[in-house]
Enzyme design. Structure first.
Site, PDB file in Angstrom:
ATOM      1  N   HIS A  21      -8.180  -3.244  15.116  1.00 44.70           N
ATOM      2  CA  HIS A  21      -6.824  -3.081  15.191  1.00 44.70           C
ATOM      3  C   HIS A  21      -6.427  -1.718  15.768  1.00 44.70           C
ATOM      4  O   HIS A  21      -7.430  -0.783  16.271  1.00 44.70           O
ATOM      5  CB  HIS A  21      -5.903  -2.791  14.122  1.00 44.70           C
ATOM      6  N   LYS A  25      -2.403   2.079  13.958  1.00 51.02           N
ATOM      7  CA  LYS A  25      -2.245   1.042  12.529  1.00 51.02           C
ATOM      8  C   LYS A  25      -3.412   2.105  11.788  1.00 51.02           C
ATOM      9  O   LYS A  25      -4.555   1.936  12.082  1.00 51.02           O
ATOM     10  CB  LYS A  25      -2.904   0.111  13.137  1.00 51.02           C
ATOM     11  N   GLY A  30      -3.679  -6.327   6.392  1.00 49.06           N
ATOM     12  CA  GLY A  30      -2.723  -7.146   5.628  1.00 49.06           C
ATOM     13  C   GLY A  30      -3.584  -8.330   5.777  1.00 49.06           C
ATOM     14  O   GLY A  30      -3.667  -9.335   4.200  1.00 49.06           O
ATOM     15  N   THR A  31      -3.283  -9.299   6.830  1.00 49.92           N
ATOM     16  CA  THR A  31      -4.374 -10.950   7.511  1.00 49.92           C
ATOM     17  C   THR A  31      -6.234 -10.638   6.403  1.00 49.92           C
ATOM     18  O   THR A  31      -5.964 -11.096   5.648  1.00 49.92           O
ATOM     19  CB  THR A  31      -4.332 -11.101   8.926  1.00 49.92           C
TER      20      THR A  31
END
Length: 97
Positions: A21, A25, A30-31
């Site tokens: 990412h 971040k 979370g994915t």
């Protein structure tokens, strides 16, 4: 759900998860956490969420095939099952640039 229909289908396989990412971040995706929770039922590997490799630098992201124009906002994920002898690999990728 694959894990419910075929629990243990990848017993003996090593799980590896890499996600990239933008560098702003800080936390783990979370994915990736959600997918790992499901994948763990497919394998007897002791993989934990803390084992997810997070890529948060531009050089690492581009090596992970993130386009340069997406470095400030992207979500690339790769989940891999590798056989104990290394001769077989199954991988799932989902990428947003």
């Amino acid at each position: 759900d694959l894990a419910k229909k075929f629990p243990g289908a990848f017993d003996g396989y090593k799980i590896e998860v890499r996600e990239s990412h933008q560098k702003t971040k800080a936390d783990t995706s979370g994915t990736a956490k959600a997918v790992v929770a499901s994948l763990k039922d497919l394998s007897d590997d002791s993989f934990e969420v803390g084992d997810i490799e997070k890529i948060r630098d531009d050089e690492g992201a581009m090596a992970f095939r993130v386009p340069e124009d997406a470095l400030n906002g992207h979500a690339f994920h790769r989940y891999t099952f590798t056989s104990a002898d290394g001769t077989v690999e199954f991988a799932l990728e989902h990428n947003v640039a």
